[in-house]
Design a protein around this motif. Structure first.
Motif, PDB file in Angstrom:
ATOM      1  N   MET A 232     -11.273   7.461   3.677  1.00 22.18           N
ATOM      2  CA  MET A 232     -11.214   6.082   3.190  1.00 22.18           C
ATOM      3  C   MET A 232      -9.957   5.414   3.734  1.00 22.18           C
ATOM      4  N   ASN A 233     -10.117   4.315   4.470  1.00 21.29           N
ATOM      5  CA  ASN A 233      -8.987   3.539   4.968  1.00 21.29           C
ATOM      6  C   ASN A 233      -8.757   2.335   4.074  1.00 21.29           C
ATOM      7  N   LEU A 234      -7.562   2.235   3.538  1.00 20.33           N
ATOM      8  CA  LEU A 234      -7.209   1.115   2.666  1.00 20.33           C
ATOM      9  C   LEU A 234      -6.050   0.351   3.276  1.00 20.33           C
ATOM     10  N   GLU A 235      -6.248  -0.929   3.520  1.00 18.23           N
ATOM     11  CA  GLU A 235      -5.162  -1.767   4.004  1.00 18.23           C
ATOM     12  C   GLU A 235      -4.236  -2.114   2.840  1.00 18.23           C
ATOM     13  N   PHE A 236      -2.943  -2.168   3.137  1.00 15.35           N
ATOM     14  CA  PHE A 236      -1.967  -2.505   2.103  1.00 15.35           C
ATOM     15  C   PHE A 236      -0.830  -3.298   2.728  1.00 15.35           C
ATOM     16  N   ALA A 237      -0.047  -3.921   1.891  1.00 14.38           N
ATOM     17  CA  ALA A 237       1.201  -4.556   2.312  1.00 14.38           C
ATOM     18  C   ALA A 237       2.329  -3.975   1.481  1.00 14.38           C
ATOM     19  N   LYS A 238       3.441  -3.693   2.127  1.00 14.68           N
ATOM     20  CA  LYS A 238       4.655  -3.308   1.397  1.00 14.68           C
ATOM     21  C   LYS A 238       5.469  -4.583   1.203  1.00 14.68           C
ATOM     22  N   MET A 239       5.840  -4.880  -0.050  1.00 16.98           N
ATOM     23  CA  MET A 239       6.532  -6.120  -0.377  1.00 16.98           C
ATOM     24  C   MET A 239       7.699  -5.828  -1.321  1.00 16.98           C
ATOM     25  N   HIS A 240       8.577  -6.805  -1.439  1.00 15.20           N
ATOM     26  CA  HIS A 240       9.625  -6.669  -2.456  1.00 15.20           C
ATOM     27  C   HIS A 240      10.073  -8.036  -2.935  1.00 15.20           C
TER      28      HIS A 240
ATOM     29  N   THR B 207      -6.206   6.482  -9.390  1.00 10.07           N
ATOM     30  CA  THR B 207      -5.998   7.350 -10.543  1.00 10.07           C
ATOM     31  C   THR B 207      -4.492   7.481 -10.739  1.00 10.07           C
ATOM     32  N   ARG B 208      -4.093   7.984 -11.884  1.00  8.69           N
ATOM     33  CA  ARG B 208      -2.662   8.182 -12.127  1.00  8.69           C
ATOM     34  C   ARG B 208      -2.040   9.065 -11.048  1.00  8.69           C
ATOM     35  N   GLU B 209      -2.747  10.124 -10.643  1.00  9.23           N
ATOM     36  CA  GLU B 209      -2.215  11.026  -9.624  1.00  9.23           C
ATOM     37  C   GLU B 209      -2.059  10.308  -8.284  1.00  9.23           C
ATOM     38  N   ARG B 210      -3.032   9.473  -7.916  1.00  8.82           N
ATOM     39  CA  ARG B 210      -2.966   8.758  -6.642  1.00  8.82           C
ATOM     40  C   ARG B 210      -1.823   7.742  -6.639  1.00  8.82           C
ATOM     41  N   ILE B 211      -1.646   7.061  -7.764  1.00 12.85           N
ATOM     42  CA  ILE B 211      -0.568   6.081  -7.851  1.00 12.85           C
ATOM     43  C   ILE B 211       0.780   6.766  -7.701  1.00 12.85           C
ATOM     44  N   ARG B 212       0.959   7.879  -8.374  1.00 17.48           N
ATOM     45  CA  ARG B 212       2.220   8.604  -8.277  1.00 17.48           C
ATOM     46  C   ARG B 212       2.458   9.102  -6.858  1.00 17.48           C
ATOM     47  N   ALA B 213       1.392   9.500  -6.165  1.00 23.53           N
ATOM     48  CA  ALA B 213       1.529   9.959  -4.779  1.00 23.53           C
ATOM     49  C   ALA B 213       1.914   8.812  -3.855  1.00 23.53           C
ATOM     50  N   ILE B 214       1.300   7.648  -4.038  1.00 29.86           N
ATOM     51  CA  ILE B 214       1.631   6.472  -3.226  1.00 29.86           C
ATOM     52  C   ILE B 214       3.085   6.060  -3.460  1.00 29.86           C
ATOM     53  N   ALA B 215       3.528   6.084  -4.719  1.00 29.13           N
ATOM     54  CA  ALA B 215       4.860   5.611  -5.086  1.00 29.13           C
ATOM     55  C   ALA B 215       5.976   6.569  -4.681  1.00 29.13           C
ATOM     56  N   ASP B 216       5.633   7.833  -4.397  1.00 31.48           N
ATOM     57  CA  ASP B 216       6.644   8.826  -4.056  1.00 31.48           C
ATOM     58  C   ASP B 216       7.376   8.410  -2.774  1.00 31.48           C
ATOM     59  N   ARG B 217       8.707   8.347  -2.840  1.00 29.25           N
ATOM     60  CA  ARG B 217       9.484   7.834  -1.713  1.00 29.25           C
ATOM     61  C   ARG B 217       9.700   8.857  -0.611  1.00 29.25           C
ATOM     62  N   ARG B 218       9.355  10.095  -0.838  1.00 28.74           N
ATOM     63  CA  ARG B 218       9.490  11.120   0.200  1.00 28.74           C
ATOM     64  C   ARG B 218       8.146  11.566   0.762  1.00 28.74           C
ATOM     65  N   PHE B 219       7.139  11.626  -0.098  1.00 23.70           N
ATOM     66  CA  PHE B 219       5.842  12.150   0.335  1.00 23.70           C
ATOM     67  C   PHE B 219       4.753  11.080   0.379  1.00 23.70           C
ATOM     68  N   GLY B 220       5.085   9.845  -0.052  1.00 27.08           N
ATOM     69  CA  GLY B 220       4.115   8.762  -0.024  1.00 27.08           C
ATOM     70  C   GLY B 220       4.663   7.555   0.703  1.00 27.08           C
ATOM     71  N   ILE B 221       4.235   6.368   0.295  1.00 30.92           N
ATOM     72  CA  ILE B 221       4.745   5.134   0.887  1.00 30.92           C
ATOM     73  C   ILE B 221       6.070   4.769   0.245  1.00 30.92           C
ATOM     74  N   GLY B 222       6.126   4.894  -1.073  1.00 34.18           N
ATOM     75  CA  GLY B 222       7.346   4.607  -1.822  1.00 34.18           C
ATOM     76  C   GLY B 222       7.369   3.209  -2.396  1.00 34.18           C
ATOM     77  N   CYS B 223       7.511   3.115  -3.735  1.00 34.57           N
ATOM     78  CA  CYS B 223       7.574   1.816  -4.397  1.00 34.57           C
ATOM     79  C   CYS B 223       7.929   2.003  -5.863  1.00 34.57           C
ATOM     80  N   ASP B 224       8.312   0.871  -6.489  1.00 36.35           N
ATOM     81  CA  ASP B 224       8.503   0.864  -7.934  1.00 36.35           C
ATOM     82  C   ASP B 224       7.175   0.677  -8.660  1.00 36.35           C
ATOM     83  N   GLN B 225       6.306  -0.179  -8.078  1.00 38.93           N
ATOM     84  CA  GLN B 225       4.999  -0.455  -8.673  1.00 38.93           C
ATOM     85  C   GLN B 225       3.933  -0.588  -7.587  1.00 38.93           C
ATOM     86  N   VAL B 226       2.703  -0.263  -7.981  1.00 40.43           N
ATOM     87  CA  VAL B 226       1.513  -0.512  -7.153  1.00 40.43           C
ATOM     88  C   VAL B 226       0.785  -1.706  -7.774  1.00 40.43           C
ATOM     89  N   LEU B 227       0.465  -2.700  -6.956  1.00 36.81           N
ATOM     90  CA  LEU B 227      -0.210  -3.909  -7.421  1.00 36.81           C
ATOM     91  C   LEU B 227      -1.575  -4.027  -6.749  1.00 36.81           C
TER      92      LEU B 227
END
Length: 287
Positions: A1-9, A28-48
């Motif tokens: 699954m390819n999901l387009e995203f924007a990193k913003m601040h 899912t909660r697990e996917r959000i935590r993986a995306i937000a991880d600053r070392r193993f994911g994209i890294g963020c405070d929140q997913v919108l």
């Protein structure tokens, strides 16, 4: 699954933003935590996630997930970012939008200089509306915290806030007192915590412990709640510049039963495609 995203601040409070209007976004909660991880994911405070509106008269709905995977009601910096995202992504050509969140409707307006003003609605002070486990208004009210009595002001700006005045915000005990207040029994849905140093009648310095995210460089709703609290303390006027670790916001609040107006920047850092979900953090990974 390819999901387009924007990193913003917004002032360093950073987000991964998904277009849920033109693509299916399943989180899912697990996917959000993986995306937000600053070392193993994209890294963020929140997913919108920006989604189609469910009610007439509303342009879009948007959902807010903290880095710990929990969904929350409101995010002021996120509101500015999703408004700019919607226009830059070609989802609208409007400068004024009406957005639906779990915390109620908000109305961002993109200004000619690129900043965004958001009508955050009327703040709530009654315990049942914040919510609190105790009734009534809590303005400079004493609260037992870690064996000490602290005076706190409780405010809802679509989400719960605990605001304290301090002499020096730079020296405020964010990492120690912040999580204790976040999880205090007074706040059944937990709380965002703001440490406020009043510098003049039109300027305050604020540092933030954000619910589900920890220390953040900025918090839009936290800036709003801080100005509301400082107005209730008779320490600032109807317009104040709020100095956060990531930069400044301008907050206007005329007083009870009036809406809060928040003005500040929103920045698209980069765009990308999530080709697969980031791997979960290995159990052997260091701190």
């Amino acid at each position: 699954m390819n999901l387009e995203f924007a990193k913003m601040h917004g002032l360093g409070n950073d987000f991964v933003v998904f277009d849920g209007v033109r693509q299916a976004v399943e989180l899912t909660r697990e996917r959000i935590r993986a995306i937000a991880d600053r070392r193993f994911g994209i890294g963020c405070d929140q997913v919108l996630v920006l989604e189609p509106a469910e009610r007439s008269g509303v342009d879009f709905a948007y959902r807010i997930y903290n880095a710990d995977g929990g969904e929350v009601e409101q995010c002021g910096n996120g509101a500015r970012c999703v408004a700019l995202f919607a226009r830059e992504a070609g989802l609208t050509d409007k400068d004024r939008l009406r957005l639906e969140t779990l915390g109620g409707e908000i109305m961002p307006r993109i200004l000619p200089d690129g900043r965004v003003t958001v009508d955050m609605g009327v703040p709530h002070l009654e315990g049942a509306d914040i919510p609190l486990s105790e009734p009534g208004e809590w303005v400079r009210a004493p609260l037992e915290v870690a064996g000490e009595r602290r005076r706190i002001t409780a405010v809802s700006v679509g989400n719960p806030h605990c605001v304290l005045e301090v002499e020096d915000a730079t020296a405020a005990p964010l990492s120690t007192l912040g999580p204790v207040l976040e999880h205090h029994p007074l706040f059944p849905n937990r709380a965002n915590v703001e440490f406020v140093e009043v510098r003049s009648p039109d300027r305050i310095r604020v540092r933030v412990w954000e619910r589900g995210a920890g220390v953040t460089l900025a918090c839009g709703t936290g800036a709003c709640a801080s100005v509301v609290a400082a107005r209730l303390w008779d320490r600032v006027g109807p317009r104040a510049e709020v100095e956060l670790d990531g930069g400044n916001l301008t907050i206007e609040w005329a007083g009870p039963e009036e809406p809060i107006l928040m003005t500040g920047p929103a920045v698209i850092t980069f765009r990308g495609v999530l080709g697969q979900w980031p791997a979960s953090r290995p159990a052997t990974a260091g701190p």
